[in-house]
Design an enzyme around this catalytic site. Structure first.
Site, short mmCIF file in Angstrom:
data_model
loop_
_atom_site.label_atom_id
_atom_site.label_comp_id
_atom_site.label_asym_id
_atom_site.label_seq_id
_atom_site.Cartn_x
_atom_site.Cartn_y
_atom_site.Cartn_z
CE LYS A 228 97.49 58.27 5.27
NZ LYS A 228 97.74 58.26 6.79
CD GLU A 303 87.99 69.83 3.02
OE1 GLU A 303 88.70 70.66 3.28
OE2 GLU A 303 87.31 69.21 4.12
CB CYS A 337 89.78 73.02 6.16
SG CYS A 337 90.99 71.54 6.28
CD GLU A 434 94.09 75.56 6.90
OE1 GLU A 434 92.75 75.43 6.69
OE2 GLU A 434 94.76 75.03 6.40
C1 SIN Z 1 87.53 70.10 7.70
O1 SIN Z 1 88.18 70.82 8.32
O2 SIN Z 1 88.18 69.67 6.59
C2 SIN Z 1 86.15 69.77 7.29
C3 SIN Z 1 85.44 70.86 8.36
C4 SIN Z 1 83.79 70.50 8.30
O3 SIN Z 1 83.51 69.41 7.78
O4 SIN Z 1 82.95 71.20 8.82
#
Ligand code: SIN
Length: 534
Positions: A228, A303, A337, A434
């Site tokens: 998805k 993640e 992230c 964040e």
């Molecule tokens: C993400 O922002 O979840 C992944 C970043 C990355 O793979 O470097």
């Protein structure tokens, strides 16, 4: 259906007309051609026709090897965040389509998991080759629907394809174990077997790489998948799925549904046939998926969000620290992230660092990702800009000072000025959550212990960065940081060959590398008895 499809593709080609119509010789396109309905540049024509010829412009879901619309024909629009224009309509799918995708994946699992590792490896290798062969078109799709600069988008294609290549290689190394038996008439061994059907839920910030990072190892281990993708950026996912079919990966092994996120999620969670959920996205959604997986006791890999500290010590090389912090903070306009969320600078280097860093930030060119020289694209949508604004307001109201930027960009849309803000304190939203935007909050610290305490004062634990020329300190601080990834004198650490993932509320499990394979494997212990008889 054919007309609907043609209409959707015509819209898509139209988008290329606008995006790519920088000064070039204009040509007139045949009026009868449904695909290109107005004057377009030769460059645009070649991009659009290449995409079309390669079959990469997919605007339907993929279930059991067939491209399908939503059963009730509902659609959702995909926008170009740089212009606000509609790129395409894609199906708004829900529970029924997801259940069919799960059934297809379940059926395909039997034969896919029975292939030899070498056979699965060959399919994956072919898929990798096709992703690389279509690197340019995929990069353009990423820029179009996600907004990141084309150079960065092309980088994502290489990065994303790398997970498929690595998985193709690693497929052949799923080893078991033989355990010395405590009893003479027994033999004990351990098999590693695929988990089963995997539900892979992916975000908009890496429309390709977050898919390949999950699907590569899943397929390598013998699992089948229902993907998805984010409904904001489904086109790259569909193009990648199309290439999986062109690579010969059998129908049902890769399925894609998009649309109503909660209906799709609920169906994946409720199904006893789905044995694993893998998710990249917000911590809030990750918690829901984890709770929802309890009902059928699925394996989960999550993640989730980060709150990355970037610590610049007095003994850092200034140029390295500025370059590394810039990369860690402003990659994808701050929308990753692992982006630096707090820049902690030791008092001895503070003034020098702030001056050099601000100068570098000032030089970042903002604009449409297709424009030469642009390194900062738009934020994904208006909600993202509003979030940045509210974080800034909160910080300013509590005493922080804007050194650079701090407002929407004059380009309009969701463009935001690269921003540097000082006097940030631990209690401000900028420090706690964040920001997911191009804002670099600066915090000043005195000692190494204080830096470690500030860095760890969060529920998140994905990435951290340190800049120091002291080798002992680099070890000491790396060990003390409660994070899954640490960059030392380096702002970009992601690669398919190393384990990616967080601790605390940043998630569970690892992606990429040999460790990422285990997430898609079950261990089976077999005890062979009665070995002394003939
Ligand atoms: C993400 O922002 O979840 C992944 C970043 C990355 O793979 O470097």
């Amino acid at each position: 259906m054919a007309t609907l499809k043609a209409a959707r593709i015509s819209i898509m080609a139209g988008r290329f007309t606008k995006l790519m119509s920088r000064p070039r010789r204009l040509v007139s396109v045949r009026a009868s051609d449904h695909l290109l309905t107005r004057q377009i540049s030769t460059e645009a024509e070649s991009v659009a026709s290449r995409l079309h010829k390669s079959g990469l412009l997919r605007t339907q879901g993929l279930i059991g090897g067939k491209w399908v619309d939503a059963y009730d024909r509902k659609t959702i629009k995909v926008y170009n965040p740089a212009t606000g224009e509609v790129i395409a309509d894609v199906p708004c799918m829900g529970g029924r389509e997801t259940n069919d995708a799960i059934s297809s994946a379940y059926e395909a699992f039997y034969s896919w998991s029975k292939l030899t590792a070498a056979e699965r490896s060959r399919y994956l290798r072919k898929w990798y080759d096709l992703l690389i062969a279509h690197r340019e078109e995929l990069g353009q799709l990423i820029t179009l629907e996600q907004g990141k600069p084309i150079k960065e988008a092309l980088g994502e294609v290489s990065y994303g394809a790398g997970f498929i290549e690595f998985s193709a290689e690693e497929a052949k190394r799923v080893y078991g174990d033989i355990i010395p038996s405590p009893l003479a008439d027994r033999r004990l061994f351990v098999l590693k077997q695929p988990v089963g059907v995997v539900g892979a839920i992916t975000p908009w910030n890496f429309p390709l790489a977050m898919i390949t990072r999950k699907v590569g190892p899943a397929l390598a281990c013998g699992c089948t998948v229902v993907i998805k993708p984010s409904e904001i950026t489904p086109l790259t996912a569909l193009a990648a799925a199309e290439l999986s079919l062109q690579a010969g990966i059998p129908p049902g092994v890769v399925n894609v549904v998009m649309g109503n996120a909660s209906d799709i999620g609920d169906s994946l969670l409720a199904s006893t046939q789905v044995r694993k959920i893998t998710f990249t996205g917000s911590t809030a959604v990750g918690k829901k998926l984890m709770a929802g997986s309890a009902g059928t006791v699925k394996k989960v890999s999550l993640e989730l969000g980060g709150n990355a500290p970037c610590i610049v010590f007095d003994d850092a090389d200034l140029d390295v620290a500025v370059k590394g912090t810039l990369a860690a903070k402003f990659r994808n306009s701050g929308q990753t992230c692992v982006c630096a969320n707090r820049v902690l600078v030791q008092e001895g280097i503070y003034e020098k660092f702030v001056n050099a860093f601000s100068k570098a930030v000032q030089n970042l060119q903002v604009g449409d990702g297709f424009t030469e020289g642009v390194v900062q694209g738009p934020l994904i949508n208006e909600a993202a800009v509003q979030k940045v604004e509210s974080f800034l307001q909160d910080a300013i109201s509590k005493g922080a000072k804007v050194l650079l930027g701090g407002k929407r960009h004059s380009l309009g849309m969701s463009f935001y000025e690269p921003t540097v803000i000082s006097d940030v304190k631990g209690e401000m939203l900028l420090s706690r959550e964040e920001v997911f935007g191009p804002v670099a909050p600066l915090l000043r610290f005195k000692t190494e212990d204080e830096a470690i305490r500030l860095a760890n004062d969060t529920n998140a634990g994905l990435a951290a960065y340190i800049f120091t020329n002291n080798i002992q300190r680099s070890w000491r601080v790396s060990e003390a940081l409660e994070y899954g990834l640490v960059g030392v004198n380096e702002g970009i650490v992601s690669t398919e060959v190393a384990p990616f993932g967080g601790v605390k509320q940043s998630g569970l499990g690892r992606e990429g590398s040999k460790y990422g394979m285990d997430e898609y494997l079950e261990m089976k212990y077999v005890c062979l008895g009665n070995m002394n008889s003939n």
